[in-house]
Design a protein around this motif. Structure first.
Motif, PDB file in Angstrom:
ATOM      1  N   LEU A  20       0.702  -1.218   0.092  1.00 23.19           N
ATOM      2  CA  LEU A  20      -0.024   0.137   0.060  1.00 23.19           C
ATOM      3  C   LEU A  20       0.858   1.374   0.210  1.00 23.19           C
ATOM      4  CD1 LEU A  20      -2.918  -1.103   2.556  1.00 23.19           C
ATOM      5  CD2 LEU A  20      -3.014  -0.971  -0.148  1.00 23.19           C
ATOM      6  N   PHE A  21       2.044   1.314   0.785  1.00 20.41           N
ATOM      7  CA  PHE A  21       2.828   2.264   0.811  1.00 20.41           C
ATOM      8  C   PHE A  21       3.510   2.651  -0.667  1.00 20.41           C
ATOM      9  CE2 PHE A  21       7.189   3.977   1.426  1.00 20.41           C
ATOM     10  CZ  PHE A  21       6.979   5.135   1.691  1.00 20.41           C
ATOM     11  N   THR A  22       4.014   1.606  -1.358  1.00 20.32           N
ATOM     12  CA  THR A  22       4.513   1.922  -2.764  1.00 20.32           C
ATOM     13  C   THR A  22       3.792   2.200  -3.591  1.00 20.32           C
ATOM     14  OG1 THR A  22       4.476  -0.422  -3.024  1.00 20.32           O
ATOM     15  CG2 THR A  22       6.492   0.095  -2.279  1.00 20.32           C
ATOM     16  N   LEU A  23       2.439   1.671  -3.703  1.00 23.43           N
ATOM     17  CA  LEU A  23       1.296   2.231  -4.560  1.00 23.43           C
ATOM     18  C   LEU A  23       0.738   3.630  -4.291  1.00 23.43           C
ATOM     19  CD1 LEU A  23      -1.230  -0.855  -4.649  1.00 23.43           C
ATOM     20  CD2 LEU A  23       0.296   0.165  -6.453  1.00 23.43           C
ATOM     21  N   GLY A  24       0.650   3.973  -3.136  1.00 25.27           N
ATOM     22  CA  GLY A  24       0.587   5.365  -2.552  1.00 25.27           C
ATOM     23  C   GLY A  24       1.592   6.483  -3.096  1.00 25.27           C
ATOM     24  N   VAL A  25       2.801   6.083  -2.746  1.00 26.66           N
ATOM     25  CA  VAL A  25       4.015   7.014  -3.133  1.00 26.66           C
ATOM     26  C   VAL A  25       4.064   7.144  -4.837  1.00 26.66           C
ATOM     27  CG1 VAL A  25       6.419   6.969  -3.166  1.00 26.66           C
ATOM     28  CG2 VAL A  25       5.160   6.502  -1.174  1.00 26.66           C
ATOM     29  N   SER A  26       3.903   6.116  -5.347  1.00 27.53           N
ATOM     30  CA  SER A  26       4.019   5.998  -6.946  1.00 27.53           C
ATOM     31  C   SER A  26       2.747   7.157  -7.405  1.00 27.53           C
ATOM     32  CB  SER A  26       3.858   4.553  -7.478  1.00 27.53           C
ATOM     33  OG  SER A  26       2.553   3.998  -7.395  1.00 27.53           O
ATOM     34  N   LEU A  28       1.570   9.388  -5.665  1.00 26.44           N
ATOM     35  CA  LEU A  28       1.572  10.805  -5.595  1.00 26.44           C
ATOM     36  C   LEU A  28       2.820  11.083  -6.399  1.00 26.44           C
ATOM     37  CD1 LEU A  28       1.646  10.728  -1.733  1.00 26.44           C
ATOM     38  CD2 LEU A  28      -0.113  11.733  -3.056  1.00 26.44           C
ATOM     39  N   LEU A  29       3.923  10.660  -6.560  1.00 28.14           N
ATOM     40  CA  LEU A  29       5.039  11.188  -7.074  1.00 28.14           C
ATOM     41  C   LEU A  29       4.854  10.981  -8.546  1.00 28.14           C
ATOM     42  CD1 LEU A  29       7.825  10.271  -4.867  1.00 28.14           C
ATOM     43  CD2 LEU A  29       6.580  12.264  -4.853  1.00 28.14           C
ATOM     44  N   GLY A  30       4.307  10.122  -9.235  1.00 27.13           N
ATOM     45  CA  GLY A  30       4.170   9.799 -10.579  1.00 27.13           C
ATOM     46  C   GLY A  30       3.418  10.775 -11.479  1.00 27.13           C
ATOM     47  N   LYS A  31       3.729  11.115 -12.652  1.00 25.10           N
ATOM     48  CA  LYS A  31       2.969  11.805 -13.601  1.00 25.10           C
ATOM     49  C   LYS A  31       2.314  10.962 -14.651  1.00 25.10           C
ATOM     50  CE  LYS A  31       6.053  15.525 -12.691  1.00 25.10           C
ATOM     51  NZ  LYS A  31       7.149  16.519 -13.156  1.00 25.10           N
ATOM     52  N   PRO A  32       1.035  10.803 -14.777  1.00 24.11           N
ATOM     53  CA  PRO A  32       0.374  10.041 -15.853  1.00 24.11           C
ATOM     54  C   PRO A  32       0.671  10.643 -17.190  1.00 24.11           C
ATOM     55  CG  PRO A  32      -1.071  10.679 -14.148  1.00 24.11           C
ATOM     56  CD  PRO A  32       0.025  11.175 -13.657  1.00 24.11           C
TER      57      PRO A  32
END
Length: 117
Positions: A20-26, A28-32
């Motif tokens: 859940l942490f890695t999905l949330g961080v990606s 927040l930080l990732g630009k689709p």
């Protein structure tokens, strides 16, 4: 009995928390940045051209069957080799018959042209 499962429960919670942490961080930080090239289907390096209902030649299936024969051969040879000395002459004769049958199958596949691509 429940205290023996506490380490397993802690591991499961840690794995779920990490996921859940890695999905949330990606998120927040990732630009689709969607585009048609990213949205298209891609498989095995071949661009999706034509119908998905293509027919495969019979030689494809023959090669698959030969691969399965090799796989089964390796699955039987490895354990046999580990206990070869304990089996004695009977084990050697049984494996020789198995190899003769398998070799006959490969010879037949070679004669009908299954290996010719």
């Amino acid at each position: 009995m429940l205290p023996s499962y506490v380490p397993v429960l802690i591991l499961a919670l840690a794995a779920l928390g990490f996921a859940l942490f890695t999905l949330g961080v990606s998120q927040l930080l990732g630009k689709p940045r969607p585009n048609p090239a990213k949205s298209s289907a891609y498989e095995c390096g071949v661009p999706p051209i034509g119908s998905a209902r293509e027919r495969f030649p019979i030689k494809f299936y023959l090669v698959c069957m030969i691969f399965i024969l090799l796989d089964v051969d390796a699955a039987f040879l490895y354990p046999w080799a580990l206990i070869f000395r304990d089996l004695g002459v009977v084990g050697f004769v049984e494996m020789a018959v198995f190899m003769l049958l398998l070799g006959g199958g490969f010879t037949y596949a070679w004669k009908v042209g299954a290996f010719d691509w």
